[in-house]
Design an enzyme around this catalytic site. Structure first.
Site, PDB file in Angstrom:
ATOM      1  N   GLN A 163       0.829  -1.196   0.000  1.00  0.00           N
ATOM      2  CA  GLN A 163       0.000   0.000   0.000  1.00  0.00           C
ATOM      3  C   GLN A 163       0.866   1.249   0.000  1.00  0.00           C
ATOM      4  O   GLN A 163       2.068   1.193   0.233  1.00  0.00           O
ATOM      5  CB  GLN A 163      -0.905  -0.011   1.248  1.00  0.00           C
ATOM      6  CG  GLN A 163      -0.139  -0.224   2.542  1.00  0.00           C
ATOM      7  CD  GLN A 163      -0.960  -0.896   3.643  1.00  0.00           C
ATOM      8  OE1 GLN A 163      -2.180  -0.924   3.580  1.00  0.00           O
ATOM      9  NE2 GLN A 163      -0.290  -1.432   4.656  1.00  0.00           N
TER      10      GLN A 163
ATOM     11  N   HIS B 146      -8.115   2.585  19.996  1.00  0.00           N
ATOM     12  CA  HIS B 146      -7.346   1.459  20.539  1.00  0.00           C
ATOM     13  C   HIS B 146      -7.936   0.948  21.855  1.00  0.00           C
ATOM     14  O   HIS B 146      -8.008  -0.254  22.082  1.00  0.00           O
ATOM     15  CB  HIS B 146      -5.872   1.855  20.671  1.00  0.00           C
ATOM     16  CG  HIS B 146      -5.244   2.095  19.332  1.00  0.00           C
ATOM     17  ND1 HIS B 146      -4.465   3.179  19.041  1.00  0.00           N
ATOM     18  CD2 HIS B 146      -5.327   1.384  18.173  1.00  0.00           C
ATOM     19  CE1 HIS B 146      -4.081   3.130  17.776  1.00  0.00           C
ATOM     20  NE2 HIS B 146      -4.605   2.057  17.224  1.00  0.00           N
TER      21      HIS B 146
ATOM     22  N   GLU C  90       0.617  -8.692  11.299  1.00  0.00           N
ATOM     23  CA  GLU C  90       0.495  -7.508  10.426  1.00  0.00           C
ATOM     24  C   GLU C  90       1.117  -7.853   9.072  1.00  0.00           C
ATOM     25  O   GLU C  90       2.239  -8.330   9.011  1.00  0.00           O
ATOM     26  CB  GLU C  90       1.215  -6.320  11.076  1.00  0.00           C
ATOM     27  CG  GLU C  90       1.560  -5.160  10.158  1.00  0.00           C
ATOM     28  CD  GLU C  90       0.335  -4.438   9.595  1.00  0.00           C
ATOM     29  OE1 GLU C  90      -0.538  -4.034  10.377  1.00  0.00           O
ATOM     30  OE2 GLU C  90       0.262  -4.276   8.351  1.00  0.00           O
TER      31      GLU C  90
ATOM     32  N   GLY D 191      -2.800 -11.953   7.775  1.00  0.00           N
ATOM     33  CA  GLY D 191      -3.727 -12.300   8.852  1.00  0.00           C
ATOM     34  C   GLY D 191      -4.783 -13.294   8.410  1.00  0.00           C
ATOM     35  O   GLY D 191      -5.214 -14.148   9.182  1.00  0.00           O
TER      36      GLY D 191
ATOM     37  N   ASP E 297      -8.008  -5.333  13.619  1.00  0.00           N
ATOM     38  CA  ASP E 297      -7.704  -3.902  13.483  1.00  0.00           C
ATOM     39  C   ASP E 297      -7.221  -3.669  12.054  1.00  0.00           C
ATOM     40  O   ASP E 297      -6.030  -3.525  11.800  1.00  0.00           O
ATOM     41  CB  ASP E 297      -6.633  -3.498  14.505  1.00  0.00           C
ATOM     42  CG  ASP E 297      -6.285  -2.030  14.397  1.00  0.00           C
ATOM     43  OD1 ASP E 297      -6.972  -1.295  13.669  1.00  0.00           O
ATOM     44  OD2 ASP E 297      -5.296  -1.618  15.025  1.00  0.00           O
ATOM     45  N   SER E 298      -8.171  -3.624  11.154  1.00  0.00           N
ATOM     46  CA  SER E 298      -7.830  -3.608   9.734  1.00  0.00           C
ATOM     47  C   SER E 298      -7.952  -2.206   9.155  1.00  0.00           C
ATOM     48  O   SER E 298      -8.434  -1.286   9.804  1.00  0.00           O
ATOM     49  CB  SER E 298      -8.802  -4.514   8.981  1.00  0.00           C
ATOM     50  OG  SER E 298     -10.095  -3.960   9.061  1.00  0.00           O
ATOM     51  N   THR E 299      -7.539  -2.096   7.904  1.00  0.00           N
ATOM     52  CA  THR E 299      -7.849  -0.894   7.130  1.00  0.00           C
ATOM     53  C   THR E 299      -9.270  -1.064   6.577  1.00  0.00           C
ATOM     54  O   THR E 299     -10.025  -1.919   7.026  1.00  0.00           O
ATOM     55  CB  THR E 299      -6.824  -0.717   5.991  1.00  0.00           C
ATOM     56  OG1 THR E 299      -6.804  -1.923   5.227  1.00  0.00           O
ATOM     57  CG2 THR E 299      -5.424  -0.468   6.532  1.00  0.00           C
ATOM     58  N   GLU E 300      -9.612  -0.262   5.596  1.00  0.00           N
ATOM     59  CA  GLU E 300     -10.967  -0.344   5.018  1.00  0.00           C
ATOM     60  C   GLU E 300     -11.063  -1.548   4.072  1.00  0.00           C
ATOM     61  O   GLU E 300     -10.042  -2.066   3.630  1.00  0.00           O
ATOM     62  CB  GLU E 300     -11.244   0.936   4.227  1.00  0.00           C
ATOM     63  CG  GLU E 300     -11.129   2.190   5.047  1.00  0.00           C
ATOM     64  CD  GLU E 300     -12.461   2.657   5.595  1.00  0.00           C
ATOM     65  OE1 GLU E 300     -13.495   2.198   5.127  1.00  0.00           O
ATOM     66  OE2 GLU E 300     -12.428   3.493   6.510  1.00  0.00           O
TER      67      GLU E 300
ATOM     68  N   PRO F 166      -5.478  -4.533   0.628  1.00  0.00           N
ATOM     69  CA  PRO F 166      -5.083  -5.760   1.336  1.00  0.00           C
ATOM     70  C   PRO F 166      -6.119  -6.262   2.340  1.00  0.00           C
ATOM     71  O   PRO F 166      -6.139  -7.437   2.666  1.00  0.00           O
ATOM     72  CB  PRO F 166      -3.774  -5.373   2.054  1.00  0.00           C
ATOM     73  CG  PRO F 166      -3.614  -3.895   1.932  1.00  0.00           C
ATOM     74  CD  PRO F 166      -4.496  -3.444   0.800  1.00  0.00           C
TER      75      PRO F 166
HETATM   76  N1  AG3 Z   1      -7.848   0.990  11.420  1.00  0.00           N
HETATM   77  C1  AG3 Z   1      -9.107   1.476  10.924  1.00  0.00           C
HETATM   78  C2  AG3 Z   1      -8.989   2.757  10.214  1.00  0.00           C
HETATM   79  C3  AG3 Z   1     -10.079   3.048   9.268  1.00  0.00           C
HETATM   80  C4  AG3 Z   1     -10.112   4.494   8.963  1.00  0.00           C
HETATM   81  N2  AG3 Z   1     -10.770   4.767   7.736  1.00  0.00           N
HETATM   82  C5  AG3 Z   1     -10.593   5.884   7.006  1.00  0.00           C
HETATM   83  N3  AG3 Z   1      -9.803   6.813   7.420  1.00  0.00           N
HETATM   84  N4  AG3 Z   1     -11.236   6.008   5.895  1.00  0.00           N
HETATM   85  C6  AG3 Z   1      -7.057   1.876  12.178  1.00  0.00           C
HETATM   86  C7  AG3 Z   1      -5.730   1.352  12.565  1.00  0.00           C
HETATM   87  C8  AG3 Z   1      -5.331   1.890  13.880  1.00  0.00           C
HETATM   88  N5  AG3 Z   1      -4.605   0.947  14.632  1.00  0.00           N
END
Ligand code: AG3
Length: 274
Positions: free
Chosen positions: A31, A62, A106, A138, A155-158, A162
């Site tokens: 990414q 968190h 991760e 993961g 604790d993922s991204t959108e 990935p």
């Molecule tokens: N994980 C979720 C963040 C999602 C935010 N989305 C956005 N900005 N469009 C956060 C990771 C923190 N450990």
């Protein structure tokens, strides 16, 4: 001259922040990663143009990812964090003395590396002896785990790039298999203003697998709409039935025993989604 960063949260709406410094701007194997200093929220990690965490408001996310499931489980010993390479969830997990081992999986080692460098008060506990850090996928880790964990936190991204497969029903089935017989999991599930369908879909998928499914929220100013949701799937323990004496003393800035329960009280338009 001043430099401003905008995350386009939808096609037509965004959040804009003044940037003092750019520390890192690179394409990793997975990414685009930017680490910047903002005027208002301190250092900030951005992945694929989306705000992941900032020094000023990270505690909300968190704490709420970690403490709600960890206090729901009577004796969490083995914990898994999927994603979360900035280390913020791990820092909160370690506040629970019952936790003997916390595994962090991760996919992108660069997130860990730059978080240690630029977000030290978030990533500092990744070196703790109770923590095992794996730079790995993961999804694959879940697929190969059986009956191992008391609590799993996603604790993922959108759900783009990935992390897309971390929002699929097959993944939640894998999580169920990776959990012990009274295990519980939580996943961040985006916001009800711009992604209501995602919340409904995840909730319905999770409730087909887990007997207890719940949705709760927290206020996170730098995330889209500021109203963030988390979905819990639990095999046995209900987050709404935690005995009061289970809430041991813990240092927090957002989570409180009262909020543990209050976070599940949903605005009508949000409860209509599930
Ligand atoms: N994980 C979720 C963040 C999602 C935010 N989305 C956005 N900005 N469009 C956060 C990771 C923190 N450990």
């Amino acid at each position: 001259m001043s430099i401003w960063f905008t995350e386009k949260q939808t096609e037509n709406f965004g959040i804009t922040m003044k940037i003092n410094k750019t520390y890192v701007s690179e394409q990793t194997e997975f990414q685009k990663l930017d680490m910047v200093e903002t005027e208002e929220f301190g250092n900030m990690l951005i992945l694929d143009g989306m705000v992941m965490t900032t020094q000023k408001d990270e505690f909300v996310y968190h704490e709420m990812v970690a403490h709600v499931p960890l206090f729901t489980h009577p004796n969490p010993k083995n914990v898994l964090v999927v994603g979360g390479g900035d280390g913020g969830v791990i820092r909160e997990v370690l506040k629970h003395p019952s936790v003997e081992k916390a595994v962090l999986v991760e996919i992108d080692g660069k997130v860990i590396e730059y978080s240690k460098q630029y977000l030290p008060e978030i990533a500092g506990d990744l070196e703790n002896p109770r923590v095992e850090v794996k730079v790995d996928d993961g999804f694959m880790h879940i697929a190969t785990s059986n009956n191992e964990y008391d609590v799993i936190m996603v604790d993922s991204t959108e759900p783009v790039g990935p992390a897309a497969k971390l929002f699929e029903k097959g993944f939640y089935e894998g999580i169920s298999k990776a959990l012990k017989e009274d295990g519980i999991f939580v996943a961040q599930t985006d916001n009800p203003w711009f992604t209501p369908e995602l919340i409904s879909q995840v909730f319905s998928d999770v409730s087909e697998i887990f007997p207890i499914t719940r949705l709760y929220t927290a206020n996170i100013p730098t995330y889209p709409s500021g109203l963030w949701t988390f979905t819990i799937g639990s095999k046995k323990h209900d987050p709404l039935e935690v005995p009061a004496d289970r809430f041991h003393d813990i240092e927090t800035k957002y989570w409180t025993p009262q909020l543990h329960t209050a976070a599940f009280a949903l605005p009508k338009f949000v409860s209509d989604l599930i």
